[in-house]
Design a protein around this motif. Structure first.
Motif, short mmCIF file in Angstrom:
data_model
loop_
_atom_site.label_atom_id
_atom_site.label_comp_id
_atom_site.label_asym_id
_atom_site.label_seq_id
_atom_site.Cartn_x
_atom_site.Cartn_y
_atom_site.Cartn_z
N SER A 26 0.85 -1.19 0.00
CA SER A 26 0.00 0.00 0.00
C SER A 26 0.89 1.24 0.00
N ARG A 54 -5.84 -0.26 0.42
CA ARG A 54 -6.94 -0.04 1.35
C ARG A 54 -7.91 1.00 0.84
N ARG A 56 -11.77 2.91 2.36
CA ARG A 56 -12.21 3.45 3.64
C ARG A 56 -12.88 2.36 4.45
N ARG A 59 -12.46 -1.39 3.93
CA ARG A 59 -12.66 -1.98 2.60
C ARG A 59 -11.32 -2.08 1.88
N GLU A 62 -8.56 -2.57 -5.14
CA GLU A 62 -7.87 -3.44 -6.10
C GLU A 62 -6.99 -2.59 -7.01
N LYS A 112 -16.91 3.90 -11.37
CA LYS A 112 -15.84 4.43 -10.52
C LYS A 112 -14.49 4.17 -11.16
N ASN A 132 -7.78 3.80 -11.97
CA ASN A 132 -7.73 2.73 -12.97
C ASN A 132 -7.31 3.34 -14.30
#
Ligand code: BT5
Length: 233
Positions: A26, A54, A56, A59, A62, A112, A132
């Motif tokens: 991360s 990670r 929020r 959750r 990916e 999203k 993405n």
């Protein structure tokens, strides 16, 4: 702690140090270690893949091949609009069809394409931005793929886009709260949408200078709600 070493290190457009990695668990965690080591304002960490990203509230995020994971250490402007400032920066580099969905998503055609996670540490903020850029959405877990979108750029564009994003974020940090809200209004995915909160139902009417969602209840009263209190209908 992470043992990974950056494959490159260079300054951002604003002159802050930027460490570029291929893969990290991360970027927010690496930024947090760097912050503890005295990283300057604007220092940035990026990766083109994350193995334990990670979101929020526990959750996950990916970030497979073709993703951009970017974390920026902010010491100068730590306000309630940080997540929206980052959203504005993403929207700017993502193009005119990008919309910002309070508090922390960027959407294209309702999907999203980016998420933002702001973590506060000792008066500073770590602003984590996942985009993405060149991700194959169909390769994401099915429940994520259902709502995800991608900028559809080639993988070679991930780092150049990160550079533009860092510059755009720097510009967004310089905006007054009123200018943040004005720019948000032009990109707002929520205004006019029906929402529900613990005390009632109503319609979203924008965001206030503290970063709270303004809602007009069915009783005609306007209220300001924090993230986590609101559900979209
Ligand atoms: C977010 O959380 O949207 C914040 C994501 C922040 C990610 C960045 S990457 C750099 C930095 N390092 C980190 O470890 N994190 C930050 P939230 O609003 O809780 O949304 C999470 C939800 O988005 C998940 O539960 C999925 O449904 C969905 N999701 C996960 N990965 C996605 C992806 N790649 N594209 C679109 N949606 C995704």
């Amino acid at each position: 702690m992470t043992d990974a070493t950056p494959h490159a290190e260079r300054p951002t457009a604003a002159g802050a140090p930027w460490r570029l990695y291929e893969s990290l668990p991360s970027t927010n965690d690496v930024a947090r270690e760097w912050l503890a080591d005295g990283a300057p304002d604007g220092a940035a960490v990026s990766a083109t893949r994350q193995t334990a990203g990670r979101g929020r509230q526990g959750r996950s995020w990916e970030a497979p091949e073709g993703a951009l994971a970017l974390s920026v250490i902010v010491r100068s402007v730590v306000d309630g609009l940080l997540s929206l400032r980052a959203g504005l920066a993403v929207a700017q580099v993502a193009g005119s069809s990008a919309r910002i969905k309070w508090p922390n998503d960027v959407l294209i055609d309702g999907r999203k394409v980016a998420g933002i996670l702001v973590e506060l540490v000792d008066g500073a903020a770590i602003v984590g931005i996942g985009v993405n850029v060149a991700v194959d959405v169909d390769a994401l877990p099915a429940d994520v793929a259902e709502r995800a979108g991608s900028l559809g750029l080639p993988a070679a564009e991930v780092e150049p886009l990160a550079e533009r994003l860092l510059a755009a974020f720097d510009a967004a940090l310089a905006l007054s709260p009123a200018d943040v809200l004005a720019q948000l209004a032009a990109r707002d995915a929520l205004t006019g949408r029906a929402v529900r909160w613990s005390g009632g139902e109503g319609v979203a009417e924008g965001v206030d200078e503290a970063g709270r969602l303004l809602v007009r209840g069915d009783d005609g009263e306007q209220q300001a709600l924090d993230a986590g209190e609101v559900h979209l209908l």
